[in-house]
Design an enzyme around this catalytic site. Structure first.
Site, PDB file in Angstrom:
ATOM      1  N   HIS A 249      -6.073  -3.583  -1.647  1.00  0.00           N
ATOM      2  CA  HIS A 249      -5.864  -2.536  -2.648  1.00  0.00           C
ATOM      3  C   HIS A 249      -5.970  -3.061  -4.074  1.00  0.00           C
ATOM      4  O   HIS A 249      -5.376  -2.481  -4.988  1.00  0.00           O
ATOM      5  CB  HIS A 249      -4.507  -1.864  -2.425  1.00  0.00           C
ATOM      6  CG  HIS A 249      -4.460  -0.984  -1.226  1.00  0.00           C
ATOM      7  ND1 HIS A 249      -4.846   0.341  -1.241  1.00  0.00           N
ATOM      8  CD2 HIS A 249      -4.089  -1.239   0.057  1.00  0.00           C
ATOM      9  CE1 HIS A 249      -4.708   0.863  -0.045  1.00  0.00           C
ATOM     10  NE2 HIS A 249      -4.243  -0.060   0.773  1.00  0.00           N
TER      11      HIS A 249
ATOM     12  N   LYS B  59     -12.531   0.225   0.525  1.00  0.00           N
ATOM     13  CA  LYS B  59     -11.770   0.906  -0.524  1.00  0.00           C
ATOM     14  C   LYS B  59     -12.569   0.848  -1.826  1.00  0.00           C
ATOM     15  O   LYS B  59     -13.510   1.603  -2.007  1.00  0.00           O
ATOM     16  CB  LYS B  59     -10.371   0.303  -0.628  1.00  0.00           C
ATOM     17  CG  LYS B  59      -9.533   0.584   0.625  1.00  0.00           C
ATOM     18  CD  LYS B  59      -8.132   0.038   0.523  1.00  0.00           C
ATOM     19  CE  LYS B  59      -7.250   0.511   1.674  1.00  0.00           C
ATOM     20  NZ  LYS B  59      -7.743   0.177   3.019  1.00  0.00           N
TER      21      LYS B  59
ATOM     22  N   SER C   1       0.790  -1.226   0.000  1.00  0.00           N
ATOM     23  CA  SER C   1       0.000   0.000   0.000  1.00  0.00           C
ATOM     24  C   SER C   1       0.822   1.277   0.000  1.00  0.00           C
ATOM     25  O   SER C   1       0.329   2.329  -0.424  1.00  0.00           O
ATOM     26  CB  SER C   1      -0.950   0.010   1.199  1.00  0.00           C
ATOM     27  OG  SER C   1      -0.232  -0.056   2.413  1.00  0.00           O
TER      28      SER C   1
END
Length: 394
Positions: free
Chosen positions: A211, A242, A183
């Protein structure tokens, strides 16, 4: 007694401040989006949210949350095994399993809890965890909670991973653990190489794909689809906060027996309230939107390429890659914070990342591209970056 501790804490805070590492939280006065307002009411371009697909303010997602609030209520005031499991939770667990191509899924209040509740549940002192050195802090803390032997290999370094697997050779069970995307750097893990070595040494593979799930791979399944290793990864953890659902909540997905045992023994699951129904409903809506069209993923890819190439032309040290995480390396923590403040003055919201979030001497501005950004937005951001770079003599 607090007087002594207070003095000690103040000394630590003063050291953090003098080192340029103090983190001040800016107050946002609008919903999350590509354009937001900060506390003084000034509109700014947001370049550092995890809102990869631009779904934080999508009208269908908001409508789904309203509908779920009316249908299922706000919360359950209970853990799952008592009276905290609603039909909508089971529907979403099945939908996530379908997306990822796994046998079963279990939800947590966050991916931090998912990682925190995994290792101590399935591994004992006879076992071994082999973890990438740049794995997320939640993985590090989760591993610390278990009694298995611990090995750490150099980031994305297959030679070092194999050496650590050999060291762990006598362990009953071996688990290789990696982020799918790291990340702070935007680097994508070499999952084919990891899976090859794990299979050669009789180890399982666990990936935190927070992610990536939602936009990487042909169907947005994540790095295991991107690298064509579906079926070779035993455990996947991730977040709903996310690309998926843009709220809170996390999950562990994988082999059925692993998920079954987590439901029986995983402490963050057993002792935390259920994910609120509106979050489950919005995530279901997001999955429907992603199944219906690749438009958001396509736009994210185009935007990322445009920004990365433009920043390189401006002479910035941007870590290589194709991921929307696009770190602009600064080095000095105080300089990174000054850079971020100068960007804010120009109407672009970014944050300086420094120790302990990243190693000392590797401070950066971590920009994150979104499908919500227009190409004009990205040109505006790059113009501001160039002006600040020249203004502070970087």
């Amino acid at each position: 007694m607090y007087g002594n501790l207070q003095q000690h804490l103040r000394s630590q805070l003063d050291e953090i401040q003098s080192a340029g590492l103090y983190k001040r939280e800016r107050v946002i006065t609008t919903p999350q989006d590509a354009h937001i307002r900060v506390a003084d009411g000034k509109p700014v371009l947001n370049m550092c949210a995890n809102n990869y697909l631009g779904l934080a303010e999508h009208p269908e997602v908001i409508a789904a949350a309203h509908e779920a609030l009316e249908t299922w209520g706000y919360g359950l005031s209970s853990v799952r095994f008592i009276c905290g499991t609603q039909q909508i939770h089971k529907e979403l667990e099945a939908k996530i399993s379908e997306l990822l191509g796994t046998e079963d899924t279990i939800f947590y209040s966050s991916c931090w809890d998912a990682n925190g509740g995994l290792f101590e549940t399935i591994l004992g002192p006879e076992d071994a965890v082999i973890s990438d050195e740049l794995n997320h802090a939640s993985i590090i803390d989760g591993v610390r909670l278990c009694k298995a032997l611990r090995f750490r290999y150099l980031n994305n370094n297959l030679e070092d991973l194999e050496a650590k697997l050999k060291e762990a050779g006598k362990a009953r069970f071996k688990l290789v653990v990696t982020d799918g995307v790291f990340s702070m750097d935007g680097y994508i893990a070499d999952l084919p190489g990891v899976c090859d070595l794990a299979e050669r040494h009789g180890a399982l593979v666990m990936v935190d794909d927070s992610h990536a799930v939602g936009f990487m791979g042909r169907r947005g399944r994540g790095t295991h689809e991107h690298h064509a290793v579906m079926g070779r990864v035993d455990i996947i953890t991730g977040t709903l906060g996310k690309a998926l659902g843009v709220a809170s909540g996390g999950y562990t997905s994988g082999r059925k027996e692993i998920i079954d045992l987590l439901r029986q023994r995983s402490r963050p699951y057993l002792f935390s309230n259920s994910v609120p129904p509106p979050i489950a409903a919005t995530t279901l809506k997001v999955l429907d939107l992603l199944t219906a069209s690749t438009a958001l993923r396509d736009k994210l890819e185009i935007n990322t390429k445009l920004f990365r190439e433009g920043m390189a032309r401006l002479g910035f040290n941007i870590l290589p890659g194709t991921h929307p995480i696009s770190p602009i390396m600064i080095g000095d923590a105080a300089l990174a914070n000054r850079f971020a403040e100068a960007m804010l003055a120009k109407g672009v919201y970014v944050i300086g990342f420094s120790y302990p979030v990243v190693p000392k001497g590797k401070a950066r501005i971590r920009t994150q591209i979104s499908a919500a950004h227009s190409q004009e937005d990205l040109q505006t951001a790059m113009k501001a970056f160039g002006e600040v770079k020249n203004g502070i003599g970087l």
